[in-house]
Design an enzyme around this catalytic site. Structure first.
Site, PDB file in Angstrom:
ATOM      1  N   ASP A  93      79.129 -53.588   9.780  1.00  0.00           N
ATOM      2  CA  ASP A  93      77.989 -54.387  10.193  1.00  0.00           C
ATOM      3  C   ASP A  93      77.176 -54.708   8.936  1.00  0.00           C
ATOM      4  OD1 ASP A  93      76.054 -51.584  11.557  1.00  0.00           O
ATOM      5  OD2 ASP A  93      76.578 -52.143   9.514  1.00  0.00           O
ATOM      6  N   SER A  94      76.115 -55.501   9.090  1.00  0.00           N
ATOM      7  CA  SER A  94      75.438 -56.031   7.893  1.00  0.00           C
ATOM      8  C   SER A  94      74.314 -55.124   7.413  1.00  0.00           C
ATOM      9  CB  SER A  94      74.817 -57.390   8.236  1.00  0.00           C
ATOM     10  OG  SER A  94      73.728 -57.175   9.139  1.00  0.00           O
ATOM     11  N   PHE A  97      70.495 -54.552  11.617  1.00  0.00           N
ATOM     12  CA  PHE A  97      70.056 -53.883  12.843  1.00  0.00           C
ATOM     13  C   PHE A  97      69.554 -52.476  12.543  1.00  0.00           C
ATOM     14  CE2 PHE A  97      69.921 -53.274  17.358  1.00  0.00           C
ATOM     15  CZ  PHE A  97      70.269 -51.962  17.589  1.00  0.00           C
ATOM     16  N   ASP A 267      81.877 -52.601  20.229  1.00  0.00           N
ATOM     17  CA  ASP A 267      81.760 -51.314  19.539  1.00  0.00           C
ATOM     18  C   ASP A 267      80.644 -50.529  20.211  1.00  0.00           C
ATOM     19  OD1 ASP A 267      79.465 -52.876  17.975  1.00  0.00           O
ATOM     20  OD2 ASP A 267      79.184 -50.706  17.656  1.00  0.00           O
ATOM     21  N   CYS A 305      95.004 -37.843  32.744  1.00  0.00           N
ATOM     22  CA  CYS A 305      94.818 -38.186  31.336  1.00  0.00           C
ATOM     23  C   CYS A 305      95.830 -37.447  30.460  1.00  0.00           C
ATOM     24  CB  CYS A 305      93.392 -37.825  30.903  1.00  0.00           C
ATOM     25  SG  CYS A 305      93.046 -38.229  29.178  1.00  0.00           S
ATOM     26  N   CYS A 307      95.523 -37.093  27.069  1.00  0.00           N
ATOM     27  CA  CYS A 307      94.953 -36.728  25.757  1.00  0.00           C
ATOM     28  C   CYS A 307      95.108 -35.225  25.528  1.00  0.00           C
ATOM     29  CB  CYS A 307      93.478 -37.136  25.692  1.00  0.00           C
ATOM     30  SG  CYS A 307      92.346 -35.914  26.366  1.00  0.00           S
ATOM     31  N   CYS A 310      93.053 -32.887  27.821  1.00  0.00           N
ATOM     32  CA  CYS A 310      93.493 -32.805  29.215  1.00  0.00           C
ATOM     33  C   CYS A 310      94.872 -32.179  29.352  1.00  0.00           C
ATOM     34  CB  CYS A 310      93.487 -34.199  29.844  1.00  0.00           C
ATOM     35  SG  CYS A 310      91.826 -34.859  30.030  1.00  0.00           S
ATOM     36  N   HIS A 336      88.918 -36.992  23.829  1.00  0.00           N
ATOM     37  CA  HIS A 336      89.133 -37.418  25.219  1.00  0.00           C
ATOM     38  C   HIS A 336      88.408 -38.732  25.502  1.00  0.00           C
ATOM     39  CE1 HIS A 336      89.414 -37.592  29.554  1.00  0.00           C
ATOM     40  NE2 HIS A 336      88.118 -37.854  29.523  1.00  0.00           N
TER      41      HIS A 336
HETATM   42  C1  LIG Z   1      73.321 -50.308  21.148  1.00  0.00           C
HETATM   43  N1  LIG Z   1      72.876 -51.675  21.234  1.00  0.00           N
HETATM   44  C2  LIG Z   1      73.047 -52.557  20.181  1.00  0.00           C
HETATM   45  N2  LIG Z   1      72.614 -53.827  20.180  1.00  0.00           N
HETATM   46  C3  LIG Z   1      72.919 -54.341  18.969  1.00  0.00           C
HETATM   47  C4  LIG Z   1      72.659 -55.571  18.405  1.00  0.00           C
HETATM   48  C5  LIG Z   1      73.063 -55.800  17.105  1.00  0.00           C
HETATM   49  C6  LIG Z   1      72.755 -57.094  16.464  1.00  0.00           C
HETATM   50  O1  LIG Z   1      72.274 -58.014  17.080  1.00  0.00           O
HETATM   51  N3  LIG Z   1      73.005 -57.155  15.148  1.00  0.00           N
HETATM   52  N4  LIG Z   1      72.718 -58.308  14.482  1.00  0.00           N
HETATM   53  C7  LIG Z   1      73.729 -54.810  16.384  1.00  0.00           C
HETATM   54  C8  LIG Z   1      73.981 -53.582  16.955  1.00  0.00           C
HETATM   55  C9  LIG Z   1      73.567 -53.350  18.242  1.00  0.00           C
HETATM   56  N5  LIG Z   1      73.633 -52.235  19.025  1.00  0.00           N
END
Ligand SMILES: CNc1nc2cc(C(=O)NN)ccc2[nH]1
Length: 373
Positions: A93-94, A97, A267, A305, A307, A310, A336
């Site tokens: 991610d960047s 957030f 994610d 399951c 895994c 389990c 799990h």
């Molecule tokens: C757990 N909720 C959740 N919402 C998110 C939104 C973003 C986002 O808009 N990044 N630019 C990133 C991670 C997030 N995690």
């Protein structure tokens, strides 16, 4: 193997789609769930165990890695894949957030964000350009634009101003990313729960052009009903032939509802983080192993399951090691939960491929009891 990044759309069933993202480090079957490997590890899991759950890709967090051990150090050591012994694709991610949710003394300007580390109070700076440089140094296969994710609820003016800043930052991210064959840059749609703002954001991103498009700014407290209402229109605003990535989602029923509405990638920390708190997800619903009712139960968490938890351990044992705060508790419950989340994705991929998503979804809901199991 390919030297390029490409998305092949496979089957569709209603709005749901299955497909494959080809990258130089391997293929990603969609719909895909990405385990979160925040500080260069999926907590309590060896990388080979993460792969054994069926994960084709994992997520790394720029904010954490830039603070410790730093992107420059990881670069000097051969990049994040080598550093954490994960040879499959990584999406980072960047940092945008997490700066807003974790750092202190943040100062936001048109140029970017300055902040103090939540670890040691040291001063740091992020901008579209710096975020692209960090993600390049990490060597991630899928890079996310640097944007701002406003906390909800927020008024329309705040949503509009934030989204428009993020779109200017998306253009700067694209420019700074440069020409990197085999790597992808994903734009992030913002606009809160405002349909017209989501539309304006999607148009701005398409005009710039990205290898994939994320739906950001959701799962920030709006609740499932409002999120689904937004997902009833937002995915279709994005190019049909590119991956659509819903950030930060979610609980199993959130994931199913998102795939139903045309989302390809997700994610969430939920399966790993909640595993460490004793929360267990199964096809029959959720349980918490901490509950005393499990202490004499010889059965596995889920009879169906496959895994390691389990196959080889009883609820009584898992209750014991959780109560005793033994490290194996986090290992087995995380494994799990990640296995179950991947099984959910595989089930949906097969159902979409067979044109029976609706039947699969009905069975998914029918076999989940309300409350603990
Ligand atoms: C757990 N909720 C959740 N919402 C998110 C939104 C973003 C986002 O808009 N990044 N630019 C990133 C991670 C997030 N995690």
């Amino acid at each position: 193997m390919t030297t390029r990044f490409s998305f092949q759309l496979g089957a569709t069933d209603g709005k749901a789609r299955s497909g494959v993202i080809d990258t130089p480090r391997g293929a990603i079957r969609t719909p895909a769930f990405m385990p979160v490997g925040t500080a260069a590890t999926v907590k309590a899991m060896m990388p080979e165990s993460v792969a054994a759950t069926g994960a084709d890709i994992l997520l790394g967090n720029t904010y954490h890695l830039m603070l410790r051990p730093t992107a420059e150090r990881i670069d000097r050591l051969g990049g994040l894949h080598r550093f954490m012994n994960w040879s499959k694709p990584i999406l980072t991610d960047s940092g945008g957030f997490q700066v807003m949710s974790l750092a202190s003394l943040r100062k936001l300007t048109e140029e970017g964000v300055t902040f103090k580390s939540h670890i040691d109070g040291s001063k740091h700076h992020l901008s579209p350009e710096r975020s692209m440089e960090i993600q390049r140094l990490l060597g991630s296969d899928i890079v996310m634009c640097f944007d701002e994710c406003p906390a909800l609820p927020a008024d329309r003016d705040r949503i509009a101003a934030s989204m428009r800043l993020s779109m200017r930052w998306a253009a700067r991210s694209r420019e700074a990313f440069g020409d990197r064959p085999g790597h992808a840059l994903f734009g992030i749609q913002q606009g809160g729960l405002e349909r017209d703002m989501r539309e304006e954001s999607a148009e701005a991103l398409k005009a710039i052009g990205f290898e994939g498009y994320a739906i950001g700014g959701l799962a920030v407290g709006e609740g499932q009903e409002a999120m689904f209402e937004c997902l009833d229109y937002a995915p279709e605003m994005l190019p049909v032939d590119r991956p659509r990535y819903l950030m930060g989602v979610g609980k199993p029923d959130d994931i199913v509802g998102a795939v139903k509405r045309g989302v390809d990638m997700m994610d969430c920390v939920l399966p790993s983080r909640s595993g460490r708190t004793g929360q267990v997800f199964t096809r029959h619903g959720v349980l918490n192993i901490k509950n005393a009712r499990h202490q004499d139960d010889p059965r596995p968490l889920d009879e169906q399951c496959t895994c390691p938890a389990c196959r080889n351990y009883s609820r009584a044992y898992l209750h014991h090691v959780f109560r005793s705060q033994e490290i194996i508790s986090s290992m087995l419950l995380t494994w799990h939960n990640l296995h179950y989340f991947q099984e959910l994705m595989q089930g949906m991929r097969e159902a979409i491929g067979g044109g029976r998503f609706d039947a699969w979804e009905a069975e998914f809901h029918a076999q989940r009891a309300e409350g603990d199991i």
